[in-house]
Design a protein around this motif. Structure first.
Motif, PDB file in Angstrom:
ATOM      1  N   ARG A 196       0.817  -1.226   0.000  1.00  0.00           N
ATOM      2  CA  ARG A 196       0.000   0.000   0.000  1.00  0.00           C
ATOM      3  C   ARG A 196       0.848   1.274   0.000  1.00  0.00           C
ATOM      4  O   ARG A 196       0.423   2.319   0.495  1.00  0.00           O
ATOM      5  CB  ARG A 196      -0.976   0.004   1.194  1.00  0.00           C
ATOM      6  N   PHE A 197       2.028   1.189  -0.571  1.00  0.00           N
ATOM      7  CA  PHE A 197       2.889   2.373  -0.607  1.00  0.00           C
ATOM      8  C   PHE A 197       2.284   3.478  -1.475  1.00  0.00           C
ATOM      9  O   PHE A 197       2.377   4.658  -1.142  1.00  0.00           O
ATOM     10  CB  PHE A 197       4.281   1.998  -1.136  1.00  0.00           C
ATOM     11  N   LYS A 198       1.670   3.095  -2.590  1.00  0.00           N
ATOM     12  CA  LYS A 198       1.086   4.112  -3.475  1.00  0.00           C
ATOM     13  C   LYS A 198      -0.028   4.878  -2.766  1.00  0.00           C
ATOM     14  O   LYS A 198      -0.145   6.095  -2.922  1.00  0.00           O
ATOM     15  CB  LYS A 198       0.581   3.460  -4.763  1.00  0.00           C
ATOM     16  N   ASN A 199      -0.840   4.169  -2.006  1.00  0.00           N
ATOM     17  CA  ASN A 199      -1.891   4.849  -1.236  1.00  0.00           C
ATOM     18  C   ASN A 199      -1.277   5.799  -0.214  1.00  0.00           C
ATOM     19  O   ASN A 199      -1.761   6.923  -0.008  1.00  0.00           O
ATOM     20  CB  ASN A 199      -2.767   3.825  -0.513  1.00  0.00           C
ATOM     21  N   TYR A 200      -0.226   5.349   0.442  1.00  0.00           N
ATOM     22  CA  TYR A 200       0.459   6.191   1.428  1.00  0.00           C
ATOM     23  C   TYR A 200       0.993   7.457   0.762  1.00  0.00           C
ATOM     24  O   TYR A 200       0.855   8.568   1.287  1.00  0.00           O
ATOM     25  CB  TYR A 200       1.601   5.402   2.065  1.00  0.00           C
ATOM     26  N   TYR A 206       4.417  13.118  -1.461  1.00  0.00           N
ATOM     27  CA  TYR A 206       5.666  12.489  -1.901  1.00  0.00           C
ATOM     28  C   TYR A 206       6.806  12.683  -0.902  1.00  0.00           C
ATOM     29  O   TYR A 206       7.682  11.828  -0.782  1.00  0.00           O
ATOM     30  CB  TYR A 206       6.067  13.029  -3.276  1.00  0.00           C
ATOM     31  N   THR A 207       6.791  13.807  -0.189  1.00  0.00           N
ATOM     32  CA  THR A 207       7.862  14.032   0.792  1.00  0.00           C
ATOM     33  C   THR A 207       7.811  12.976   1.889  1.00  0.00           C
ATOM     34  O   THR A 207       8.835  12.393   2.267  1.00  0.00           O
ATOM     35  CB  THR A 207       7.744  15.439   1.412  1.00  0.00           C
ATOM     36  N   GLU A 208       6.610  12.715   2.391  1.00  0.00           N
ATOM     37  CA  GLU A 208       6.452  11.670   3.405  1.00  0.00           C
ATOM     38  C   GLU A 208       6.726  10.290   2.822  1.00  0.00           C
ATOM     39  O   GLU A 208       7.238   9.401   3.507  1.00  0.00           O
ATOM     40  CB  GLU A 208       5.045  11.723   4.006  1.00  0.00           C
ATOM     41  N   GLY A 209       6.364  10.116   1.545  1.00  0.00           N
ATOM     42  CA  GLY A 209       6.658   8.849   0.879  1.00  0.00           C
ATOM     43  C   GLY A 209       8.157   8.591   0.803  1.00  0.00           C
ATOM     44  O   GLY A 209       8.625   7.477   1.061  1.00  0.00           O
ATOM     45  N   ASP A 210       8.920   9.635   0.466  1.00  0.00           N
ATOM     46  CA  ASP A 210      10.384   9.511   0.438  1.00  0.00           C
ATOM     47  C   ASP A 210      10.930   9.190   1.829  1.00  0.00           C
ATOM     48  O   ASP A 210      11.857   8.389   1.981  1.00  0.00           O
ATOM     49  CB  ASP A 210      11.009  10.809  -0.079  1.00  0.00           C
ATOM     50  N   ARG A 211      10.339   9.845   2.844  1.00  0.00           N
ATOM     51  CA  ARG A 211      10.786   9.582   4.216  1.00  0.00           C
ATOM     52  C   ARG A 211      10.513   8.122   4.602  1.00  0.00           C
ATOM     53  O   ARG A 211      11.332   7.475   5.261  1.00  0.00           O
ATOM     54  CB  ARG A 211      10.092  10.540   5.184  1.00  0.00           C
ATOM     55  N   LEU A 212       9.375   7.612   4.176  1.00  0.00           N
ATOM     56  CA  LEU A 212       9.049   6.210   4.461  1.00  0.00           C
ATOM     57  C   LEU A 212      10.051   5.271   3.790  1.00  0.00           C
ATOM     58  O   LEU A 212      10.475   4.272   4.391  1.00  0.00           O
ATOM     59  CB  LEU A 212       7.627   5.898   3.983  1.00  0.00           C
ATOM     60  N   LEU A 213      10.436   5.576   2.558  1.00  0.00           N
ATOM     61  CA  LEU A 213      11.430   4.744   1.866  1.00  0.00           C
ATOM     62  C   LEU A 213      12.756   4.733   2.621  1.00  0.00           C
ATOM     63  O   LEU A 213      13.393   3.683   2.765  1.00  0.00           O
ATOM     64  CB  LEU A 213      11.635   5.254   0.437  1.00  0.00           C
ATOM     65  N   CYS A 214      13.179   5.897   3.101  1.00  0.00           N
ATOM     66  CA  CYS A 214      14.440   5.983   3.857  1.00  0.00           C
ATOM     67  C   CYS A 214      14.336   5.218   5.177  1.00  0.00           C
ATOM     68  O   CYS A 214      15.283   4.519   5.574  1.00  0.00           O
ATOM     69  CB  CYS A 214      14.794   7.447   4.126  1.00  0.00           C
ATOM     70  N   GLN A 215      13.198   5.326   5.838  1.00  0.00           N
ATOM     71  CA  GLN A 215      12.994   4.596   7.100  1.00  0.00           C
ATOM     72  C   GLN A 215      12.981   3.083   6.855  1.00  0.00           C
ATOM     73  O   GLN A 215      13.518   2.306   7.653  1.00  0.00           O
ATOM     74  CB  GLN A 215      11.686   5.045   7.757  1.00  0.00           C
ATOM     75  N   THR A 216      12.370   2.681   5.744  1.00  0.00           N
ATOM     76  CA  THR A 216      12.335   1.260   5.396  1.00  0.00           C
ATOM     77  C   THR A 216      13.739   0.738   5.122  1.00  0.00           C
ATOM     78  O   THR A 216      14.115  -0.345   5.577  1.00  0.00           O
ATOM     79  CB  THR A 216      11.436   1.033   4.172  1.00  0.00           C
ATOM     80  N   ALA A 217      14.515   1.527   4.372  1.00  0.00           N
ATOM     81  CA  ALA A 217      15.901   1.133   4.077  1.00  0.00           C
ATOM     82  C   ALA A 217      16.689   0.941   5.367  1.00  0.00           C
ATOM     83  O   ALA A 217      17.411  -0.046   5.539  1.00  0.00           O
ATOM     84  CB  ALA A 217      16.560   2.193   3.202  1.00  0.00           C
ATOM     85  N   GLY A 234      14.093  -0.401  -7.064  1.00  0.00           N
ATOM     86  CA  GLY A 234      13.264   0.499  -7.863  1.00  0.00           C
ATOM     87  C   GLY A 234      11.977   0.808  -7.124  1.00  0.00           C
ATOM     88  O   GLY A 234      11.385  -0.082  -6.520  1.00  0.00           O
ATOM     89  N   GLY A 235      11.537   2.075  -7.145  1.00  0.00           N
ATOM     90  CA  GLY A 235      10.297   2.447  -6.474  1.00  0.00           C
ATOM     91  C   GLY A 235      10.329   2.080  -5.003  1.00  0.00           C
ATOM     92  O   GLY A 235      11.215   2.510  -4.256  1.00  0.00           O
ATOM     93  N   ASP A 236       9.374   1.247  -4.575  1.00  0.00           N
ATOM     94  CA  ASP A 236       9.335   0.813  -3.173  1.00  0.00           C
ATOM     95  C   ASP A 236       9.819  -0.633  -3.033  1.00  0.00           C
ATOM     96  O   ASP A 236       9.452  -1.327  -2.089  1.00  0.00           O
ATOM     97  CB  ASP A 236       7.916   0.960  -2.616  1.00  0.00           C
ATOM     98  N   GLU A 237      10.648  -1.068  -3.969  1.00  0.00           N
ATOM     99  CA  GLU A 237      11.183  -2.432  -3.949  1.00  0.00           C
ATOM    100  C   GLU A 237      12.634  -2.434  -3.471  1.00  0.00           C
ATOM    101  O   GLU A 237      13.450  -1.623  -3.923  1.00  0.00           O
ATOM    102  CB  GLU A 237      11.113  -3.069  -5.340  1.00  0.00           C
TER     103      GLU A 237
END
Length: 514
Positions: A196-200, A206-217, A234-237
């Motif tokens: 559900r990353f796209k919904n998030y 997008y700023t929060e989406g980028d933050r989520l990607l960094c937190q996930t990493a 790639g993307g959220d993978e």
């Protein structure tokens, strides 16, 4: 010296010898501070034991006691000079006098150079200038090497998360597989995707989406071992390379990765129903090529994402064995999903939906008439319904433009196949149509897109759909032209046989039409 040296250590070794010669000394010592590595120390004409002792003493005085060295200083008699903090060590080397200069970058101490003499020596202004010149050169070289290292790191790192890039990962994975094949070992791969990353992204921005990607990493990296390699694919993978790891070991690591993610994202999980789906595949158990292993790990991840059993980690052969949760899914639910997706396109472009229905019907009959198996016929029917679903992302003014498309508009249209795949890739049961959808716009002569495949490099299913699609488009009215008569459409297909289309399929198709 600099041009021949391969690394900083070789440069420092050469410098220590050269500075001793230039200043008519007997020995020298160079000590360099390194950010992420042990401090570098090199001595010339000094015993290894005393080199280590000098380094330890310098670290104690300069770092622990915070003693400053701001400029070049010298001593003609170290026994009588109380500013020298290591006379006992130097006396063992027979040192009587020395000259010492700091190495600085941006006003910060990054090292020191010291030349020793076994004679009582008064160091003159010329020798002071030489020392200053050499320390400036070393500082410049170190800064240049740091900058080059930064550029190299940037080329193999993802700009957002700081993880390794896909290109680096594939190279590293191939290296590990080569080692593994020699040692008869096992290498496993985790393919991770945020549910559900796209919904998030849509809800939080997008700023929060980028933050989520960094937190996930950060969360995934903290769950791994030192020898593992993590990359943003790639993307959220995210993909993880696990050396010397069999599937059962990989599963335990993947479960830990998922649990740590859920714990780190606790607030977001409850609000946005986030989760981390993980698929596992291993070399050589599941395949002998990195490409196929990643495809299988990806498909296992997709199964985990859509599984109704609540499990978020699956090994390739494990989910294949469990897929019988599911005659219901494949025979009842999946056709409904396909139908719903096809009808969704109709809301934006009525022509596409009706066109897809005609293509699916005629292509299925054609496939049956030339003796293709049931599996191929199912793939053709499903792919025919969904290959243009990417038009949901295409602007309406391009779809309905009455004039020829310009180059920019044409490039948007050419992304349609990838857009279609982006929409359907997470729907369990549609994995086998993805390669077909990707190849439908390839041509027999290799001038198609996206990959320039030619001839039998293109799957039979994709070649057949492309042919029927073209025929249906020719006999339909479009915004930019009127429909052709059947005879005119057949002539077009004949002209393109061996160019756009498989000549044998054209012959078989025309036999049916005529």
């Amino acid at each position: 010296l600099i041009s021949k040296a391969k690394n900083l250590e070789q440069i420092i070794s050469g410098f220590s010898k050269e500075v001793t010669r230039l200043l008519n000394g007997d020995s020298s010592f160079i000590w360099i501070i390194q950010d992420k590595n042990p401090n570098l120390m090199k001595g010339y004409n000094l015993s290894k034991e005393n080199i280590s002792k000098i380094s330890l003493k310098i670290e104690e005085e300069l770092i622990n006691k915070n003693i400053k060295i701001s400029q070049t200083f010298s001593s003609s008699n170290i026994e009588q000079d109380y500013s020298i903090f290591l006379p006992e060590i130097l006396k063992k080397e027979g040192v009587i006098s020395l000259i010492c200069s700091p190495v600085k970058a941006d006003g910060k101490l990054i090292g020191i150079i010291t030349v020793f003499s076994k004679k009582r020596k008064i160091w003159n202004n010329k020798e002071n200038r030489i020392m200053n010149m050499l320390t400036e050169q070393i500082a410049a070289i170190m800064e240049r090497m740091r900058y080059q290292k930064h550029l190299q790191e940037s080329s193999i790192r993802d700009g957002l998360t700081g993880l390794y890039s896909r290109i680096y990962f594939l190279t590293r994975a191939q290296e590990e597989i080569t080692i593994c094949s020699r040692k008869k070992g096992c290498v496993s791969f985790l393919f991770c995707d945020i549910d559900r990353f796209k919904n998030y992204n849509r809800i939080e921005g997008y700023t929060e989406g980028d933050r989520l990607l960094c937190q996930t990493a950060k969360s995934i990296e903290s769950s791994l071992r030192k020898e593992d390699t993590l990359c943003r694919y790639g993307g959220d993978e995210f993909v993880v390379l696990l050396p010397n790891t069999d599937p059962s070991q990989a599963e335990r690591i993947a479960i830990r990765v998922n649990k740590d993610f859920m714990k780190a994202m606790e607030a977001k999980v409850s609000t946005h129903l986030l989760n981390l789906s993980i698929g596992i595949a291993s070399y050589p158990i599941h395949s002998n090529t990195i490409e196929d292993i990643l495809v299988k790990a990806d498909r296992s991840m997709v199964f985990a994402k859509h599984s109704s059993m609540g499990k978020k980690v699956y090994i390739w052969n494990q989910w294949k064995a469990k897929v019988n949760e599911t005659n219901f899914y494949e025979e009842d639910l999946l056709p409904e999903i396909i139908n719903a997706l096809a009808k969704t396109v109709n809301l934006k472009d009525g022509y596409t939906s009706e066109h897809a229905m005609h293509v699916a019907e005629q292509a299925s009959l054609f496939a049956k008439s030339i003796g293709l198996g049931e599996k191929s016929i199912r793939i053709i029917k499903t792919a025919s319904h969904l290959y243009d679903i990417g038009k949901l992302i295409t602007p309406e003014y391009i779809l309905n433009k009455p004039a020829p498309l310009n180059q920019e508009e044409w490039e948007i249209i050419k992304r349609n196949a990838e857009n279609s795949i982006r929409i359907i890739k997470y729907i369990r049961g549609l994995e086998n149509i993805i390669p077909v959808i990707r190849e439908i716009r390839e041509t027999w002569d290799g001038k198609g897109y996206p990959n320039g495949l030619s001839g039998e490099q293109i799957s039979t299913e994709a070649r057949l759909i492309a042919l029927v699609d073209a025929y249906q488009a020719l006999i339909s009215n479009r915004p930019y032209r009127d429909k052709l008569r059947k005879e005119e459409a057949i002539k077009e297909l004949q002209d393109e046989a061996g160019k756009k289309f498989d000549p044998k399929l054209v012959q078989d198709f025309l036999h049916i039409l005529l």
